[in-house]
Scaffold this active site. Structure first.
Site, PDB file in Angstrom:
ATOM      1  CB  CYS A   1      -8.829  56.951  67.762  1.00 21.03           C
ATOM      2  SG  CYS A   1      -7.545  56.189  69.192  1.00 21.03           S
TER       3      CYS A   1
ATOM      4  NE  ARG B   1      -9.005  53.321  65.145  1.00 20.96           N
ATOM      5  CZ  ARG B   1     -10.332  54.774  64.385  1.00 20.96           C
ATOM      6  NH1 ARG B   1     -10.259  54.953  63.401  1.00 20.96           N
ATOM      7  NH2 ARG B   1     -11.657  55.323  65.128  1.00 20.96           N
TER       8      ARG B   1
ATOM      9  CG  ASP C   1     -12.725  51.552  64.567  1.00 20.84           C
ATOM     10  OD1 ASP C   1     -11.909  50.654  65.718  1.00 20.84           O
ATOM     11  OD2 ASP C   1     -14.162  52.302  66.021  1.00 20.84           O
TER      12      ASP C   1
HETATM   13  P1  4NP Z   1     -10.745  53.452  68.415  1.00 22.82           P
HETATM   14  O1  4NP Z   1     -11.460  51.867  68.383  1.00 22.82           O
HETATM   15  O2  4NP Z   1     -11.177  54.128  68.546  1.00 22.82           O
HETATM   16  O3  4NP Z   1      -9.356  53.515  67.198  1.00 22.82           O
HETATM   17  O4  4NP Z   1      -9.932  53.068  70.284  1.00 22.82           O
HETATM   18  C1  4NP Z   1     -12.444  51.804  69.128  1.00 22.82           C
HETATM   19  C2  4NP Z   1     -12.127  51.052  70.303  1.00 22.82           C
HETATM   20  C3  4NP Z   1     -13.806  51.313  71.170  1.00 22.82           C
HETATM   21  C4  4NP Z   1     -14.730  51.757  70.161  1.00 22.82           C
HETATM   22  C5  4NP Z   1     -14.725  52.542  69.290  1.00 22.82           C
HETATM   23  C6  4NP Z   1     -13.829  52.312  68.473  1.00 22.82           C
HETATM   24  N1  4NP Z   1     -16.236  51.504  71.316  1.00 22.82           N
HETATM   25  O5  4NP Z   1     -16.319  51.237  70.247  1.00 22.82           O
HETATM   26  O6  4NP Z   1     -15.822  51.189  72.392  1.00 22.82           O
END
Ligand code: 4NP
Length: 144
Positions: free
Chosen positions: A3, A9, A117
């Site tokens: 991800c 995720r 997300d």
């Molecule tokens: P992930 O979610 O891609 O599912 O781990 C996110 C976690 C942090 C961030 C973006 C998406 N961020 O911008 O810090």
């Protein structure tokens, strides 16, 4: 499992798929395309929703996806189109490219191809993501 941040995720996807496969045969890991959270534990909401299903992901630590992952893994499942674009940018060969799939392509009854997300969402968003990933991982485990 890939991800963006490797804290919401893909850690859930890693834990869920591991729970369905024999770990003496299959090695499952996760990574993020971004580097902001490298070394961090999964988001507490991801830890909580998987724990509610007897899956412990609290020992995972975020890492960034790298070209070496094309060498180390047979299948690379990405959560959304943006992850796919970022991973494919690192691919060098057709074989590398062929390993990359949107995880929800595993479902025959796909309503949406992206796993949303949940980072800025509520706990309900994490539950919805868990259910999507659980169904997709059932299909993956049955297929491979
Ligand atoms: P992930 O979610 O891609 O599912 O781990 C996110 C976690 C942090 C961030 C973006 C998406 N961020 O911008 O810090």
């Amino acid at each position: 499992m890939v991800c963006l941040g490797n804290i919401c995720r893909s850690p859930m996807a890693e834990g869920i798929l591991k729970s369905k496969l024999d770990d003496t045969i299959f090695f499952v890991d996760s990574a993020g395309t971004g580097s902001w959270h490298v070394g961090n534990k999964p988001d507490e909401r991801s830890i909580a929703v998987t724990k509610a299903h007897q899956i412990d992901i609290s020992n995972q630590r975020a890492r960034q996806f790298s070209y070496q992952d094309f060498k180390n893994f047979d299948h690379i499942f990405v959560m959304d189109q943006s992850n796919k674009k970022n991973v494919l940018r690192l691919a060098k060969t057709q074989e590398d490219q062929n390993k990359v799939h949107l995880i929800l392509e595993e479902l025959s009854t796909k309503s949406t191809m992206n796993v949303p997300d949940p980072y800025y969402d509520t706990e309900q968003g994490f539950k919805i993501v868990y259910e999507m990933l659980n169904k997709a991982c059932d299909c993956i485990a049955n297929r491979i």
